[in-house]
Design a protein around this motif. Structure first.
Motif, PDB file in Angstrom:
ATOM      1  N   TRP A   1      30.348  97.176  33.548  1.00 33.43           N
ATOM      2  CA  TRP A   1      29.191  97.955  33.589  1.00 33.43           C
ATOM      3  C   TRP A   1      27.984  97.157  33.471  1.00 33.43           C
ATOM      4  CZ3 TRP A   1      30.109 103.035  34.450  1.00 33.43           C
ATOM      5  CH2 TRP A   1      31.199 103.441  34.312  1.00 33.43           C
ATOM      6  N   SER A   2      28.065  95.899  33.245  1.00 33.59           N
ATOM      7  CA  SER A   2      26.781  95.295  33.267  1.00 33.59           C
ATOM      8  C   SER A   2      25.944  94.966  34.453  1.00 33.59           C
ATOM      9  CB  SER A   2      27.134  93.728  32.740  1.00 33.59           C
ATOM     10  OG  SER A   2      27.979  92.870  33.648  1.00 33.59           O
TER      11      SER A   2
ATOM     12  N   LYS B   1      22.613  97.124  35.137  1.00 35.13           N
ATOM     13  CA  LYS B   1      21.504  96.580  34.589  1.00 35.13           C
ATOM     14  C   LYS B   1      20.723  95.743  35.748  1.00 35.13           C
ATOM     15  CE  LYS B   1      19.303  93.833  30.892  1.00 35.13           C
ATOM     16  NZ  LYS B   1      19.652  93.146  29.483  1.00 35.13           N
ATOM     17  N   GLY B   2      21.579  95.068  36.573  1.00 34.47           N
ATOM     18  CA  GLY B   2      20.797  94.127  37.342  1.00 34.47           C
ATOM     19  C   GLY B   2      20.825  94.548  38.851  1.00 34.47           C
TER      20      GLY B   2
END
Length: 495
Positions: free
Chosen positions: A178-179, A182-183
């Motif tokens: 899921w990170s 963010k990017g």
């Protein structure tokens, strides 16, 4: 997963033979009802290249399960649609959710299986990818004939729920990250959505509105072109692109995408042309059209074991060349089409096309995706599948334009010979000659109808020959491919 891909692909064309019935049920005009198919295609073509990034975020099994559940619920909403606006919205939702399932099947097949098993996997997935759109008009026409149009969507409920439940239990390939949300490169996503959405709209609506003479079509074409250039530039310079355009540096993958594009033209354009001919020229109903084109699917299924046996013994490049040649031959057999062709006359060219689809699609899958390391498969698979759908959209748009322009040309050429010096024409009109020396209006109307029918038939022949020429070009390019030797050991991602 193949079942999920099948229902997502068959729904592209399942409504094509029943648009008149859906329009009648929802009190919609011809221009509005066309969007039942267009909205699905636009949404699907946007999400397909995004599926690789989405599967990294959610994991393969949970994205597939969520897509299957959403597709099933959207199908239910389509069946319950109360007007044309709600139907178009629900079809777009259905296409968006169904489209994300398609590339994941290709990726999973190459991760789960290795060595000779990949040949059979590619044959199976390739068969479904080309067979499902072919069966769409058949299944849709049959369902509408024996029941009513809402059942075009109700039939998705049981298999959709089955896939939703079983895939999370059985498929364990990767874990969600899921990170990545963010990017993520959201500007690239927006550019890609605008680029593909406007391109699909331009392709679908262009023939109807005489292309760039219409301000809306001209505007969407410019928007698509500019956003496409910006998207490509951003993807090539980004450290973490959402679509792996750099994979096109691999010769096999680049050529595989081109062959996927050409087979998309062949599959979707012929599915578009054949029912249209049977409906316009022969006056067939939905069920009769479905039965007449059914032979393509039968011969493709019969060819799967033959392909699997030959693929274990011969270089896949030559099997691909055979598929392209068979497609050329099929289009050549279509070209002498006349106004009285039916299921019997279409049997041979459609049998050749069914065999060609199996020999053209399956080796392309192996040769294109088999050249890439597992780490790049997810992002590249979306691009590979996108090319097939783009080929279909452009092929259908080109054929629609040919039908509009060439029909008028053939009509004028035929009309040049319908004059007083034509003895056969004079004999045909003689019974309708009145006392005033004028032919009856009914006879002249009938003459116009016959001339227009023949002009249409000649134009269909032109379209098939042009499709055949595309495959002739593909045959010449096949030797540029590198031979792919299947790996003897499964990849680490398979454990």
């Amino acid at each position: 997963m193949c079942m999920g891909m099948f229902i997502a692909l068959i729904d592209i064309q399942i409504v094509s033979a029943s648009l008149r019935d859906i329009g009648g049920g929802l009190s919609a005009g011809a221009d509005d009802i066309a969007w039942v198919q267009t909205s699905y295609l636009i949404a699907e073509i946007i999400v397909i290249p995004l599926s690789g990034w989405l599967s990294k975020v959610m994991s393969t099994r949970w994205l597939f399960a969520a897509s299957a559940l959403g597709f099933t619920l959207a199908s239910l909403l389509c069946a319950l649609a109360w007007n044309i606006q709600s139907m178009i919205a629900f079809r777009a939702l259905q296409g968006f959710l169904g489209g994300s399932m398609i590339p994941m099947v290709f990726t999973t097949g190459f991760i789960y299986f290795d060595g000779r098993q990949r040949v059979l996997v590619a044959a199976t997935i390739g068969a479904i990818a080309s067979l499902a759109p072919t069966l769409g008009p058949v299944v849709g026409g049959w369902i509408t004939d024996i029941s009513s149009w809402p059942w075009l969507f109700y039939v998705n409920l049981l298999p959709g729920l089955f896939v939703t439940i079983v895939v999370p239990i059985m498929v364990r390939l990767d874990k969600p990250d899921w990170s990545l949300i963010k990017g993520a490169d959201y500007p690239a996503m927006l550019l890609m959505a605008v680029f593909l959405g406007c391109l699909e709209y331009t392709m679908e609506e262009g023939p109807r509105w005489n292309w760039f003479s219409d301000d809306t079509i001209l505007a969407t074409a410019w928007i698509s072109g500019l956003s496409g250039i910006a998207f490509i530039a951003r993807s090539l310079t980004s450290a973490n692109p959402i679509v792996d355009l750099r994979a096109l540096r691999e010769r096999n993958f680049a050529l595989g995408c081109l062959f996927s594009f050409i087979t998309g033209i062949g599959i979707f354009a012929t599915i578009y042309l054949t029912p249209l001919f049977l409906g316009r020229v022969r006056g067939y109903g939905a069920l009769d059209i479905g039965l007449a084109v059914f032979s393509t699917g039968i011969f493709q299924v019969m060819t799967i074991p033959l392909y699997a046996a030959l693929a274990r013994r011969f270089d896949l490049r030559w099997l691909l060349a055979l598929g392209m040649v068979l497609f050329c031959l099929s289009m050549w057999e279509f070209s002498p089409i006349t106004h009285d062709w039916g299921a019997a006359e279409l049997l041979l060219p459609q049998a050749l096309r069914g065999m060609a689809q199996q020999f053209a699609v399956a080796p392309t899958v192996t040769l294109a995706l088999g050249s890439l390391p597992p780490a790049r498969l997810k992002l590249a698979s979306g691009l590979f599948n996108l090319m097939r759908n783009l080929g279909g959209a452009i092929g259908i748009a080109a054929c629609a334009t040919i039908l509009n322009d060439r029909t008028n040309l053939h009509f004028l050429r035929l009309a040049e010979h319908l004059n007083a010096s034509n003895e056969a024409l004079n004999n045909w009109l003689a019974p309708s000659l009145g006392a005033s020396g004028q032919y009856s209006e009914q006879a002249l109307r009938q003459l116009w109808s016959l001339t227009y029918r023949e002009a249409q038939t000649l134009t269909f022949a032109d379209s098939f020959l042009i499709i055949g020429a595309c495959f002739a070009v593909a045959v010449v390019l096949v030797p540029l491919l590198h031979k792919i030797a299947p790996p003897s050991q499964p990849s680490a991602d398979a454990h």
